[in-house]
Design an enzyme around this catalytic site. Structure first.
Site, mmCIF file in Angstrom:
data_model
loop_
_atom_site.group_PDB
_atom_site.id
_atom_site.type_symbol
_atom_site.label_atom_id
_atom_site.label_comp_id
_atom_site.label_asym_id
_atom_site.label_seq_id
_atom_site.Cartn_x
_atom_site.Cartn_y
_atom_site.Cartn_z
ATOM 1 N N GLU A 394 0.820 -1.219 0.000
ATOM 2 C CA GLU A 394 0.000 0.000 0.000
ATOM 3 C C GLU A 394 0.853 1.268 0.000
ATOM 4 O OE1 GLU A 394 -3.447 0.272 2.454
ATOM 5 O OE2 GLU A 394 -3.978 -1.815 2.173
ATOM 6 N N GLU A 430 -2.262 11.202 -12.096
ATOM 7 C CA GLU A 430 -3.188 10.307 -11.408
ATOM 8 C C GLU A 430 -2.492 9.058 -10.901
ATOM 9 O OE1 GLU A 430 -6.055 9.951 -14.669
ATOM 10 O OE2 GLU A 430 -7.569 10.708 -13.270
ATOM 11 N N PRO A 508 -13.767 -10.589 1.304
ATOM 12 C CA PRO A 508 -14.107 -11.976 1.633
ATOM 13 C C PRO A 508 -15.081 -12.595 0.638
ATOM 14 C CG PRO A 508 -15.203 -10.472 3.146
ATOM 15 C CD PRO A 508 -14.233 -9.657 2.356
ATOM 16 N N ASP A 563 0.706 -8.981 2.453
ATOM 17 C CA ASP A 563 -0.647 -8.955 2.991
ATOM 18 C C ASP A 563 -1.490 -9.932 2.180
ATOM 19 O OD1 ASP A 563 -3.194 -8.443 3.837
ATOM 20 O OD2 ASP A 563 -3.035 -6.266 3.735
ATOM 21 N N ASN A 621 -3.990 -7.652 11.887
ATOM 22 C CA ASN A 621 -4.974 -6.646 11.504
ATOM 23 C C ASN A 621 -5.919 -6.466 12.677
ATOM 24 O OD1 ASN A 621 -7.887 -6.076 10.055
ATOM 25 N ND2 ASN A 621 -6.212 -5.069 8.985
ATOM 26 N N PHE A 626 -12.872 -6.834 13.263
ATOM 27 C CA PHE A 626 -12.021 -7.982 12.946
ATOM 28 C C PHE A 626 -10.678 -7.853 13.638
ATOM 29 C CE2 PHE A 626 -8.625 -9.907 10.410
ATOM 30 C CZ PHE A 626 -9.048 -11.228 10.415
#
Length: 668
Positions: A394, A430, A508, A563, A621, A626
């Site tokens: 990220e 962008e 999910p 991740d 996380n 969660f």
């Protein structure tokens, strides 16, 4: 952190998907601990009876209603605002609920009127649950969240478009489906102890963790115990008409609260810890001697504005203690003593700036969520660990160049970055804000031989067996996740290492896509490793001595980290750890993906999760809906071995935290 030994390097893994923390200097804040008696005021009739799904204290006649003299209803000013009018409407309704068990009786009447087949509402023993559903009084909701979804499988999880706030796990969306435990279902979800002269709350009350509505209004309570925070499913708490002088800050842990009714008490201030109640719709404060400044915020802008004010003014709590190291005994005969080399690796999803608007993490103070604040903490963590390899997810192009490469290059690092596939179609300005994966390495220790990007949707498009699959076009092609694969040689010994840094699909509802993505990555990595093994050995030193050679792909040491957005019980984890997954694996659901769903999945890389020997981390996380492990570091067991691991975040600290990011942890 994690340490390994190997035929080649001894590997030290540092798994930090948001789990390192910063220790800001701030004054120490303490909240006094209170003890409470379990003794109840006597009640003239039997306790704990059930009406319409609501557990009540008694159904007999009381000698009094438990209410006390209340001041006249306050008005905001010459012209009431909409927010204050709503406050007064709720205030009036709560005052009228002063009779013993008013809510339970009202529910019983409503149940009789709506049930034409019964002349009375059954009263059952809550310790002997009935199989029938409650008669509509705060019926339990088994969904993960109350929001609607475009999900094509009806999971209730919002899909979101790539790059949007809802294309990322957050306070609003979980990376895995969290199903309710049917074995823990209760026939009642509300508890009415209103108007019966209670002076204290029994500790046994807080064992009813399934309760969603608690009415303790119009009693004689002077305090609320901190243990009330154990009722983590509460959506309604009515403490109107008591003698409360303060609210425990622990109440801020009940992030499910939608109505907190504190009318007609003696509360002189609100703890800033209530700022984490991001789902609160109604905060009833009328009839309390609160500061005018707090009342004016609610009057002008409503409950959420007051919650936001409390959140942003909350003092920084004490940081957790440092995470402890765990030494691991290698199970493949390798050890630090016999290994010729060692290295460390850090894996960290930093939470991209564009995925962290205030609405996505509404329990986090605005200043702690700001990128200028978070990036400083992230840099301190990343640079402070001094790892040989740093794998970040990220990261967008602008952050890669201006924040990470600019600072890490001063410490001797070089880097490789690739954005997600959508950047291909964007203008130069962008595409700077499209996140991807970035890998850094110490240039004095390792030479980059080659770097590649694996774009999962493009790999799928090139597979002949998937070109006729509607699921491939509709599901895999719409997700633009990537992996960055870097090939290294040790500058001194010439030993080789492959580091794959990935970020899988989060949703999910797309667990089939996660499995397809990891299967494609393993195939690509096997091909890359096979080619790398055929490269001529590095020539070392002045005399050009050849370095080590490798006979095939399985002999090249490999790290696969990132991740994975998948829990240890997932198909992704099963496939990586066992080397195979059946063609009818439940994570494929009913979707078709060529040979994957006709023959099954397999790989020959002999991978093991770094933490498998001691158990995966309790969480990588941590958000309100969660808490779990979804980030991993995998290694080839035949050439690498773990020697030490960085342990979990202190549980005592976590028990007082709603979720990440916060003042100490800049990513979730």
């Amino acid at each position: 952190m994690v340490a390994f030994s190997s035929f080649l390097p001894s590997l030290l893994l540092l798994l930090l998907p948001s789990l390192q923390h910063h220790h800001p200097h701030h004054p120490q804040h303490h909240h006094p601990q209170q003890s409470f008696s379990s003794q109840h005021h006597p009640s003239p009739s039997p306790m704990h009876q059930q009406v319409g799904g609501l557990l009540i204290g008694n159904l007999g006649n009381n000698t009094g209603n438990g209410s006390h003299s209340s001041p006249p209803i306050q008005h905001a000013g010459a012209e009431d605002t909409v927010h204050w009018q709503q406050q007064i409407v709720k205030y009036t309704a709560c005052r009228q609920a002063s009779a013993p068990h008013y809510r339970a009786r009202a529910a019983a009447i409503a149940g009789r009127m709506s049930n034409n087949n019964k002349s009375a509402i059954s009263i059952t023993d809550p310790n002997r649950p009935s199989s029938t559903k409650p008669n509509g009084f705060h019926k339990k909701d088994n969904s993960i969240s109350g929001q609607t979804s475009d999900s094509d499988d009806g999971s209730g999880t919002p899909l979101g478009r790539p790059g949007s706030a809802l294309s990322h796990p957050s306070a609003l969306a979980s990376p895995v489906v969290v199903s309710s435990d049917a074995s823990n279902q209760q026939p009642w979800s509300g508890l009415d102890l209103g108007g019966i002269h209670l002076k204290t709350l029994s500790p046994s009350l807080f064992a009813f963790s399934h309760v969603t509505s608690l009415y303790i209004n119009h009693n004689s309570l002077t305090t609320l115990p901190a243990a009330i925070s154990l009722l983590r499913k509460l959506t309604v708490l009515d403490a109107t008409g008591n003698q409360l002088r303060a609210i425990p800050p622990e109440l801020g842990m009940i992030t499910t609260l939608k109505e907190l009714l504190l009318f007609d008490n003696q509360i002189s201030d609100l703890p800033p810890e209530l700022g984490t109640l991001y789902q609160l719709d109604v905060l009833g404060i009328a009839g309390n001697p609160l500061p005018e400044s707090l009342r004016l915020i609610l009057e002008k802008d409503g409950t959420q504005a007051l919650i936001a004010y409390l959140r942003d003014s909350c003092p920084v709590p004490l940081p957790p203690p440092d995470r402890e190291w765990a030494t691991v005994e290698a199970d493949n005969g390798l050890s630090p003593e016999t290994a010729p080399e060692s290295f460390t690796i850090l894996c960290y999803n930093i939470l991209c700036e564009w995925y962290a608007p205030g609405a996505t993490y509404p329990y986090t103070p605005g200043w702690a969520l700001a990128w200028d604040y978070r990036k400083e903490l992230i840099l301190q963590e990343v640079m402070g660990c001094g790892a040989d390899f740093i794998c970040l997810q990220e990261v967008d192009e602008e952050q890669y160049n201006d924040t990470f490469l600019a600072n890490l290059s001063k410490e001797g690092y070089e880097g490789a970055f690739f954005p997600k596939t959508r950047a291909r179609t964007m203008a130069s300005e962008e595409k700077k804000h499209v996140d991807g994966c970035a890998t850094f390495w110490k240039a004095s220790k390792y030479n980059l031989v080659e770097k590649r990007v694996v774009e999962f949707n493009q790999v799928a498009l090139q597979r002949p067996d998937m070109r006729k699959s509607d699921d491939m076009f509709n599901r895999v092609m719409s997700r633009d996740n990537i992996a960055v694969v870097c090939l290294f040689e040790n500058a001194t010994s010439g030993t080789r290492l492959i580091v794959a840094n990935l970020h899988l699909e989060w949703n999910p509802s797309f667990r089939d896509v996660k499995l397809v993505q990891i299967a494609m990555l393993m195939e690509e990595v096997e091909k890359i490793a096979g080619h790398f093994a055929k490269y001529p050995p590095a020539l070392l030193g002045p005399d050009r001595t050849p370095g080590p050679s490798y006979s095939d792909a399985t002999k090249v040491p490999l790290i696969v980290c990132g991740d994975f957005n998948s829990i240890p019980e997932s198909g992704v984890y099963e496939f990586l750890s066992s080397g195979s997954a059946p063609k009818d694996h439940e994570d494929f659901m009913d979707h078709l993906y060529g040979s994957y769903t006709t023959d099954g999945l397999s790989h020959k890389l002999n991978l093991k999760s770094a933490y498998a020997s001691i158990g995966e981390l309790n969480m990588t996380n941590f958000v309100p809906i969660f808490k779990g492990a979804i980030d991993y570091i995998w290694y080839t067991q035949n050439s690498l071995a773990v020697t030490s691991l960085l342990g979990d975040v202190d549980p005592a600290y976590l028990s007082k935290v709603v979720g990440f990011p916060n003042a100490h942890f800049p990513s979730e």
